[in-house]
Design a protein around this motif. Structure first.
Motif, PDB file in Angstrom:
ATOM      1  N   ALA A   1       0.847  -1.195   0.000  1.00 25.44           N
ATOM      2  CA  ALA A   1       0.000   0.000   0.000  1.00 25.44           C
ATOM      3  C   ALA A   1       0.881   1.244   0.000  1.00 25.44           C
ATOM      4  CB  ALA A   1      -0.906   0.005   1.219  1.00 25.44           C
ATOM      5  N   GLY A   2       0.612   2.136  -0.954  1.00 22.66           N
ATOM      6  CA  GLY A   2       1.384   3.375  -1.035  1.00 22.66           C
ATOM      7  C   GLY A   2       2.701   3.243  -1.774  1.00 22.66           C
ATOM      8  N   ARG A   3       2.864   2.145  -2.513  1.00 28.05           N
ATOM      9  CA  ARG A   3       4.095   1.980  -3.307  1.00 28.05           C
ATOM     10  C   ARG A   3       3.890   2.467  -4.728  1.00 28.05           C
ATOM     11  NH1 ARG A   3       7.242  -3.686  -2.924  1.00 28.05           N
ATOM     12  NH2 ARG A   3       8.349  -2.608  -4.592  1.00 28.05           N
ATOM     13  N   GLU A   4       4.916   3.093  -5.282  1.00 26.44           N
ATOM     14  CA  GLU A   4       4.853   3.492  -6.682  1.00 26.44           C
ATOM     15  C   GLU A   4       5.030   2.261  -7.568  1.00 26.44           C
ATOM     16  OE1 GLU A   4       6.786   6.497 -10.024  1.00 26.44           O
ATOM     17  OE2 GLU A   4       7.234   6.835  -7.896  1.00 26.44           O
ATOM     18  N   LEU A   5       4.379   2.283  -8.730  1.00 24.48           N
ATOM     19  CA  LEU A   5       4.443   1.154  -9.662  1.00 24.48           C
ATOM     20  C   LEU A   5       5.688   1.263 -10.536  1.00 24.48           C
ATOM     21  CD1 LEU A   5       1.481   0.970  -8.656  1.00 24.48           C
ATOM     22  CD2 LEU A   5       0.874   0.154 -10.915  1.00 24.48           C
ATOM     23  N   ASP A   6       6.828   1.175  -9.899  1.00 23.64           N
ATOM     24  CA  ASP A   6       8.099   1.170 -10.622  1.00 23.64           C
ATOM     25  C   ASP A   6       8.465  -0.282 -10.958  1.00 23.64           C
ATOM     26  OD1 ASP A   6       8.858   0.115  -8.169  1.00 23.64           O
ATOM     27  OD2 ASP A   6      10.021   1.868  -7.557  1.00 23.64           O
ATOM     28  N   PRO A   7       9.535  -0.511 -11.710  1.00 24.14           N
ATOM     29  CA  PRO A   7       9.872  -1.894 -12.080  1.00 24.14           C
ATOM     30  C   PRO A   7      10.043  -2.831 -10.883  1.00 24.14           C
ATOM     31  CG  PRO A   7      11.045  -0.364 -13.499  1.00 24.14           C
ATOM     32  CD  PRO A   7      10.355   0.466 -12.453  1.00 24.14           C
ATOM     33  N   GLN A   8      10.577  -2.313  -9.764  1.00 26.96           N
ATOM     34  CA  GLN A   8      10.776  -3.158  -8.585  1.00 26.96           C
ATOM     35  C   GLN A   8       9.438  -3.635  -8.014  1.00 26.96           C
ATOM     36  OE1 GLN A   8      13.830  -4.263  -7.439  1.00 26.96           O
ATOM     37  NE2 GLN A   8      12.515  -5.653  -6.275  1.00 26.96           N
ATOM     38  N   PHE A   9       8.416  -2.801  -8.098  1.00 28.64           N
ATOM     39  CA  PHE A   9       7.079  -3.192  -7.621  1.00 28.64           C
ATOM     40  C   PHE A   9       6.632  -4.478  -8.312  1.00 28.64           C
ATOM     41  CE2 PHE A   9       2.489  -3.286  -8.247  1.00 28.64           C
ATOM     42  CZ  PHE A   9       1.982  -2.996  -6.983  1.00 28.64           C
ATOM     43  N   PHE A  10       6.810  -4.552  -9.613  1.00 31.39           N
ATOM     44  CA  PHE A  10       6.330  -5.718 -10.370  1.00 31.39           C
ATOM     45  C   PHE A  10       7.216  -6.941 -10.133  1.00 31.39           C
ATOM     46  CE2 PHE A  10       4.606  -2.002 -12.450  1.00 31.39           C
ATOM     47  CZ  PHE A  10       3.257  -2.331 -12.452  1.00 31.39           C
ATOM     48  N   ARG A  11       8.501  -6.713  -9.854  1.00 34.08           N
ATOM     49  CA  ARG A  11       9.369  -7.835  -9.500  1.00 34.08           C
ATOM     50  C   ARG A  11       8.978  -8.419  -8.146  1.00 34.08           C
ATOM     51  NH1 ARG A  11      13.439  -4.673 -12.265  1.00 34.08           N
ATOM     52  NH2 ARG A  11      14.000  -3.562 -10.342  1.00 34.08           N
ATOM     53  N   ASP A  12       8.446  -7.580  -7.270  1.00 38.20           N
ATOM     54  CA  ASP A  12       8.088  -8.018  -5.920  1.00 38.20           C
ATOM     55  C   ASP A  12       6.695  -8.641  -5.823  1.00 38.20           C
ATOM     56  OD1 ASP A  12      10.517  -7.077  -5.038  1.00 38.20           O
ATOM     57  OD2 ASP A  12       9.731  -5.193  -4.226  1.00 38.20           O
ATOM     58  N   LEU A  13       5.896  -8.551  -6.868  1.00 42.34           N
ATOM     59  CA  LEU A  13       4.540  -9.112  -6.819  1.00 42.34           C
ATOM     60  C   LEU A  13       4.593 -10.621  -6.565  1.00 42.34           C
ATOM     61  CD1 LEU A  13       2.505  -7.448  -9.732  1.00 42.34           C
ATOM     62  CD2 LEU A  13       2.090  -7.214  -7.271  1.00 42.34           C
ATOM     63  N   PRO A  14       3.736 -11.133  -5.679  1.00 39.20           N
ATOM     64  CA  PRO A  14       3.709 -12.582  -5.436  1.00 39.20           C
ATOM     65  C   PRO A  14       3.326 -13.346  -6.699  1.00 39.20           C
ATOM     66  CG  PRO A  14       2.418 -11.393  -3.794  1.00 39.20           C
ATOM     67  CD  PRO A  14       2.765 -10.408  -4.858  1.00 39.20           C
ATOM     68  N   LEU A  15       3.794 -14.576  -6.767  1.00 35.54           N
ATOM     69  CA  LEU A  15       3.441 -15.460  -7.878  1.00 35.54           C
ATOM     70  C   LEU A  15       1.920 -15.589  -7.946  1.00 35.54           C
ATOM     71  CD1 LEU A  15       5.351 -16.956  -9.792  1.00 35.54           C
ATOM     72  CD2 LEU A  15       4.909 -19.025  -8.461  1.00 35.54           C
ATOM     73  N   GLY A  16       1.361 -15.439  -9.128  1.00 35.15           N
ATOM     74  CA  GLY A  16      -0.075 -15.572  -9.306  1.00 35.15           C
ATOM     75  C   GLY A  16      -0.824 -14.258  -9.272  1.00 35.15           C
ATOM     76  N   ALA A  17      -0.182 -13.195  -8.783  1.00 34.96           N
ATOM     77  CA  ALA A  17      -0.837 -11.880  -8.785  1.00 34.96           C
ATOM     78  C   ALA A  17      -0.775 -11.302 -10.190  1.00 34.96           C
ATOM     79  CB  ALA A  17      -0.159 -10.945  -7.792  1.00 34.96           C
ATOM     80  N   ASP A  18      -1.886 -10.767 -10.679  1.00 34.19           N
ATOM     81  CA  ASP A  18      -1.911 -10.183 -12.020  1.00 34.19           C
ATOM     82  C   ASP A  18      -1.148  -8.865 -12.018  1.00 34.19           C
ATOM     83  OD1 ASP A  18      -3.131 -10.141 -14.831  1.00 34.19           O
ATOM     84  OD2 ASP A  18      -3.688  -8.174 -14.025  1.00 34.19           O
ATOM     85  N   PRO A  19      -0.273  -8.631 -13.009  1.00 34.82           N
ATOM     86  CA  PRO A  19       0.517  -7.394 -13.046  1.00 34.82           C
ATOM     87  C   PRO A  19      -0.322  -6.125 -13.087  1.00 34.82           C
ATOM     88  CG  PRO A  19       1.418  -8.999 -14.581  1.00 34.82           C
ATOM     89  CD  PRO A  19       0.117  -9.553 -14.100  1.00 34.82           C
ATOM     90  N   CYS A  20      -1.546  -6.213 -13.628  1.00 34.19           N
ATOM     91  CA  CYS A  20      -2.422  -5.041 -13.659  1.00 34.19           C
ATOM     92  C   CYS A  20      -3.429  -5.039 -12.512  1.00 34.19           C
ATOM     93  CB  CYS A  20      -3.148  -4.959 -15.006  1.00 34.19           C
ATOM     94  SG  CYS A  20      -2.112  -4.298 -16.343  1.00 34.19           S
ATOM     95  N   GLY A  21      -3.340  -6.032 -11.623  1.00 33.39           N
ATOM     96  CA  GLY A  21      -4.289  -6.091 -10.513  1.00 33.39           C
ATOM     97  C   GLY A  21      -5.716  -6.312 -10.974  1.00 33.39           C
ATOM     98  N   GLU A  22      -5.875  -7.003 -12.100  1.00 31.88           N
ATOM     99  CA  GLU A  22      -7.197  -7.152 -12.703  1.00 31.88           C
ATOM    100  C   GLU A  22      -8.129  -8.030 -11.872  1.00 31.88           C
ATOM    101  OE1 GLU A  22      -9.789  -6.378 -16.220  1.00 31.88           O
ATOM    102  OE2 GLU A  22      -8.367  -5.378 -14.910  1.00 31.88           O
ATOM    103  N   ASN A  23      -7.563  -8.797 -10.946  1.00 34.98           N
ATOM    104  CA  ASN A  23      -8.397  -9.629 -10.067  1.00 34.98           C
ATOM    105  C   ASN A  23      -8.641  -8.960  -8.718  1.00 34.98           C
ATOM    106  OD1 ASN A  23      -8.608 -11.940 -11.872  1.00 34.98           O
ATOM    107  ND2 ASN A  23      -6.421 -12.229 -11.488  1.00 34.98           N
ATOM    108  N   GLY A  24      -8.409  -7.650  -8.655  1.00 32.77           N
ATOM    109  CA  GLY A  24      -8.657  -6.907  -7.424  1.00 32.77           C
ATOM    110  C   GLY A  24      -7.486  -6.893  -6.460  1.00 32.77           C
ATOM    111  N   GLU A  25      -6.294  -7.324  -6.917  1.00 29.82           N
ATOM    112  CA  GLU A  25      -5.131  -7.352  -6.029  1.00 29.82           C
ATOM    113  C   GLU A  25      -4.769  -5.958  -5.521  1.00 29.82           C
ATOM    114  OE1 GLU A  25      -4.225 -10.638  -9.156  1.00 29.82           O
ATOM    115  OE2 GLU A  25      -5.263  -8.705  -9.076  1.00 29.82           O
ATOM    116  N   PHE A  26      -4.896  -4.961  -6.390  1.00 28.21           N
ATOM    117  CA  PHE A  26      -4.579  -3.585  -5.990  1.00 28.21           C
ATOM    118  C   PHE A  26      -5.290  -2.599  -6.910  1.00 28.21           C
ATOM    119  CE2 PHE A  26      -1.263  -5.070  -8.873  1.00 28.21           C
ATOM    120  CZ  PHE A  26      -1.103  -4.034  -9.785  1.00 28.21           C
TER     121      PHE A  26
END
Length: 231
Positions: free
Chosen positions: A161-186
């Motif tokens: 929460a409160g993180r910028e969507l920089d390249p590191q954000f997407f590297r840190d996403l848990p396995l299975g989380a959609d990169p666009c948060g299309e399943n309501g992840e964020f």
């Protein structure tokens, strides 16, 4: 003549990329942004972003904003009634198309199309079925910037929460989380990119958990908030 289109604006990155795709088409004119706002909170529904920031986005895009006010814990029939009232305002002005930033939720697309067809309007989905990893590449290539305003703690750690969507954000996403948060992840607040004449200045405030979600409060830069971080 360009086609007038009403755009359903959430304030987040998918809306921003879909709007940008439409703006690249010279045959299209975006007549207004349509956003649902929760009464009492004065925030964008679901995303929890303050309306002051929503209005700054619209001003920076030079596009009129139409806020659809809905109560807290709004029932679906009331939501549909208020949305229909707003849509009919534009239908009376000759607008027949409404655009959305949805990517792959088939049931949501069908729901939108059905409700619009009832009043003689059609839906457009400019980024429909685009690969979400490719979309994030597009997001960075075109120098969009966004921050997470709301996350689902069942899927992501609170620290997202409160993180910028920089390249590191997407590297840190848990396995299975959609990169666009299309399943309501964020859910996000977009504050810079080619759709804006100038970036939206803001700072981050308190991170709180409410109704099963974690929200990072965002404030316009003109507001003094103790312990805030400017972005």
């Amino acid at each position: 003549m360009s086609e007038p289109i009403l755009f359903c604006w959430s304030g987040g990155k998918d809306s921003a990329m879909a709007l940008h795709a439409l703006q690249l088409n010279p045959q299209v004119q975006i007549v207004a942004l349509l956003t649902t706002v929760t009464e009492g909170f004065d925030r964008i529904s679901m995303h929890g972003v303050r309306c002051d920031l929503l209005r700054l986005q619209a001003q920076s895009m030079s596009i009129p904003l139409h806020e659809v006010r809905i109560p807290q814990q709004c029932s679906n029939p009331l939501y549909e009634e208020r949305m229909e009232q707003a849509l009919l305002t534009y239908h009376a002005q000759g607008v027949r198309s409404v655009a959305f930033g949805d990517i792959f939720l088939e049931d949501l697309r069908a729901y939108r199309e059905k409700n619009l067809a009832r009043i003689g309007m059609t839906a457009q989905f400019p980024i429909w079925k685009r690969d979400t990893r490719e979309l994030i590449g597009h997001f960075h290539t075109h120098k969009f910037r966004a921050i997470t305003a709301c996350i689902d703690p069942k899927i992501l750690p609170h620290t997202f929460a409160g993180r910028e969507l920089d390249p590191q954000f997407f590297r840190d996403l848990p396995l299975g989380a959609d990169p666009c948060g299309e399943n309501g992840e964020f859910h996000t607040f977009v504050f810079d990119g080619p759709i804006f004449h100038r970036p939206i200045q803001f700072h981050t405030g308190q991170v709180i958990e409410r109704d099963g979600f974690v929200f990072c409060d965002l404030w316009p830069a003109s507001t003094v908030v103790a312990g805030s971080l400017d972005l």
